[in-house]
Design an enzyme around this catalytic site. Structure first.
Site, mmCIF file in Angstrom:
data_model
loop_
_atom_site.group_PDB
_atom_site.id
_atom_site.type_symbol
_atom_site.label_atom_id
_atom_site.label_comp_id
_atom_site.label_asym_id
_atom_site.label_seq_id
_atom_site.Cartn_x
_atom_site.Cartn_y
_atom_site.Cartn_z
ATOM 1 N N ASN A 209 0.848 -1.192 0.000
ATOM 2 C CA ASN A 209 0.000 0.000 0.000
ATOM 3 C C ASN A 209 0.890 1.251 0.000
ATOM 4 O O ASN A 209 2.112 1.146 0.051
ATOM 5 C CB ASN A 209 -0.952 -0.011 1.201
ATOM 6 C CG ASN A 209 -0.199 -0.142 2.502
ATOM 7 O OD1 ASN A 209 0.586 0.740 2.864
ATOM 8 N ND2 ASN A 209 -0.405 -1.236 3.226
ATOM 9 N N ASP A 275 -4.572 -6.272 5.046
ATOM 10 C CA ASP A 275 -5.626 -7.117 5.618
ATOM 11 C C ASP A 275 -5.493 -8.564 5.138
ATOM 12 O O ASP A 275 -5.877 -9.491 5.832
ATOM 13 C CB ASP A 275 -7.008 -6.577 5.208
ATOM 14 C CG ASP A 275 -7.304 -5.251 5.906
ATOM 15 O OD1 ASP A 275 -6.754 -5.041 7.012
ATOM 16 O OD2 ASP A 275 -8.048 -4.429 5.355
ATOM 17 N N LYS A 285 9.043 -17.486 -10.284
ATOM 18 C CA LYS A 285 8.326 -16.352 -10.887
ATOM 19 C C LYS A 285 7.137 -16.886 -11.702
ATOM 20 O O LYS A 285 7.308 -17.799 -12.522
ATOM 21 C CB LYS A 285 9.289 -15.587 -11.800
ATOM 22 C CG LYS A 285 8.662 -14.367 -12.390
ATOM 23 C CD LYS A 285 9.612 -13.683 -13.358
ATOM 24 C CE LYS A 285 8.829 -12.646 -14.141
ATOM 25 N NZ LYS A 285 9.424 -12.340 -15.411
ATOM 26 N N LYS A 345 -14.135 1.405 15.977
ATOM 27 C CA LYS A 345 -12.883 0.627 16.015
ATOM 28 C C LYS A 345 -12.252 0.599 17.394
ATOM 29 O O LYS A 345 -11.766 -0.434 17.842
ATOM 30 C CB LYS A 345 -11.875 1.192 15.014
ATOM 31 C CG LYS A 345 -11.826 0.354 13.761
ATOM 32 C CD LYS A 345 -10.739 0.793 12.832
ATOM 33 C CE LYS A 345 -10.944 0.096 11.488
ATOM 34 N NZ LYS A 345 -10.236 0.703 10.414
ATOM 35 N N LYS A 349 -11.424 -2.896 19.120
ATOM 36 C CA LYS A 349 -10.042 -3.372 19.281
ATOM 37 C C LYS A 349 -9.596 -3.374 20.735
ATOM 38 O O LYS A 349 -8.766 -4.180 21.138
ATOM 39 C CB LYS A 349 -9.075 -2.513 18.465
ATOM 40 C CG LYS A 349 -9.510 -2.333 17.027
ATOM 41 C CD LYS A 349 -8.494 -2.796 16.054
ATOM 42 C CE LYS A 349 -9.010 -2.630 14.639
ATOM 43 N NZ LYS A 349 -8.243 -3.262 13.631
#
Ligand SMILES: Cc1cc2nc3c(=O)[nH]c(=O)nc-3n(C[C@H](O)[C@H](O)[C@H](O)COP(=O)(O)O)c2cc1C
Length: 406
Positions: A209, A275, A285, A345, A349
């Site tokens: 990311n 995630d 490969k 959240k 959590k």
């Protein structure tokens, strides 16, 4: 924030920007700081001893072999100052400091200085771009010296480019900030994660990311300045004056965080953990086949923040040898309904604080230098930090979270 009564030692070296330091001395004096000047002999080609002496209302220190007191001046100056500012810093002095060379009063003081040093380099653009100058600065930065990079513009040597001394306001404000740093984290071990995790597909491809790791690095640097013993667990290449544990995947990161858990006082999870990871990593490969599409099967990664909070719950319930438990801080990146999602959240959590940033905006958050965050605490408190450079946000976050007992 005040610097009244603080002892500031300014080191001036032989660069054309030396004259600008006269204004800095005046600003410190107006703020009622005690200012002493250590100048290299070459600096006096650019600014006179008499001027520096008058502005600082003190002796100007140049030669270490004619001390006024019994104690060697390079030691007494280093002992009594709260901070040392070297501005302008020449390529020459930067090189000597990086290599521990102490061949004049200024470099000897710098060598003996165990508190904060701020360095403001200024030089010709080609000197600035010289790899040895850049490497020397990296060495110094790694040892905890704060570098205020030069600015771009028209240089005294006639060139256009980077090399001009940063603004005097910048040096003044950085000094003020450094002097006012609390020591709230002294004796605390702070573990911080940063960067986006890398989930490999085959030896040449991966899923990741846009997380740059800048927020975590800023937090680590601030925590270090606040006296903490810092460990940064990161997916990025970083050189810094604290322990770095380089990891790749979410699973690597989880192992590293759990290993540090036992000895940590505060854990801050800024990393953008993927995630999902690829279910079947290909040792070879992957070849382009005849089909126009391929399907990658993904499996869920552990939720490291939630797992950590669960582990802490087990410790509290007496299922572990550890009696005291760390403070746990999570970050969440949201692209919509920031506050509502963050509220849900923090409850889910079980962390002490959740720091929410809006990644739908291009000017803050992922990959850029600024951030704007909302800090939620477990009791329902909400604090908004307005847009500012990440180091400023980092410091404010640490000031808010550090006094709270878990
Ligand atoms: C007119 C002039 C301007 C200079 N300006 C700079 C400068 O801005 N930055 C720099 O790194 N060196 C500059 N130098 C070179 C330094 O003065 C030289 O490297 C000197 O050895 C530095 O000594 P010091 O670090 O002990 O002060 C300049 C030299 C001259 C003659």
């Amino acid at each position: 924030m005040t610097i009244q009564g603080k002892h500031i030692l300014i080191g001036i070296t032989g660069g054309i920007a030396a004259y600008k330091i006269c204004e800095l001395i005046r600003m410190f004096k107006k703020s009622e700081a005690n200012v002493k000047i250590a100048a290299t002999p070459n600096a006096l080609n650019f600014v006179t001893k008499l001027t520096l002496q008058n502005l600082s209302q003190n002796e100007v220190y140049i030669d270490e072999f004619t001390p006024k007191k019994w104690k060697p001046e390079h030691i007494s100056l280093a002992d009594e100052a709260d901070i040392m500012i070297i501005a302008p810093a020449t390529a020459n002095t930067i090189g000597k400091m990086a290599q521990g060379i102490a061949d004049n009063l200024l470099t000897s003081v710098a060598c003996a200085f165990s508190k904060k040093i701020i360095l403001a380099p200024a030089m010709n653009v080609n000197m600035w771009n010289n790899p040895s100058v850049q490497e020397n600065l990296k060495i110094l930065e790694k040892r905890g010296v704060e570098i205020l990079p030069p600015e771009s513009g028209f240089l005294a040597c006639g060139y256009l480019g980077k090399g001009r001394l940063c603004s005097i306001d910048k040096i003044y404000n950085s000094t003020k900030e450094a002097l006012n740093y609390s020591e709230k984290l002294k004796g605390k071990k702070v573990v911080i994660t940063s960067g986006g995790t890398i989930e490999e597909i085959d030896p040449v491809r991966y899923i990741s990311n846009y997380s740059s790791g800048k927020m975590g690095l800023a937090l680590a640097k601030s925590a270090k300045q606040m006296g903490a013993d810092v460990t940064l667990i990161t997916t990025k290449d970083v050189e810094a004056p604290f322990e770095i544990i380089k990891v790749k995947s979410a699973l690597d990161m989880q192992n590293a965080v759990f290993e540090e858990y036992e000895t940590s006082d505060i854990i801050i999870m800024t990393a953008a953990v993927a995630d999902y990871r690829v279910k079947n990593y290909s040792e070879q490969k992957m070849k382009k086949g005849d089909s126009d599409t391929i399907t990658l099967e993904l499996v869920k990664n552990p939720d490291i923040l939630a797992e950590l909070c669960k582990k802490r719950q087990d410790c509290r319930a007496g299922k572990s040898a550890r009696n005291d438990v760390p403070l746990i801080i999570g970050f969440c990146a949201e692209s919509e309904n920031l506050l509502e999602n963050a509220k849900a959240k923090i409850t889910k959590k079980g962390c002490d604080y959740l720091i929410a940033n809006d990644i739908s905006r291009k000017d803050i958050g992922f990959g850029v230098n600024d951030n704007e965050v909302i800090i939620l605490d477990k009791k329902g408190g909400i604090t908004k930090l307005e847009k500012a450079p990440k180091p400023v946000i980092a410091r404010k976050i640490l000031e808010i979270i550090s006094p709270v007992e878990s």
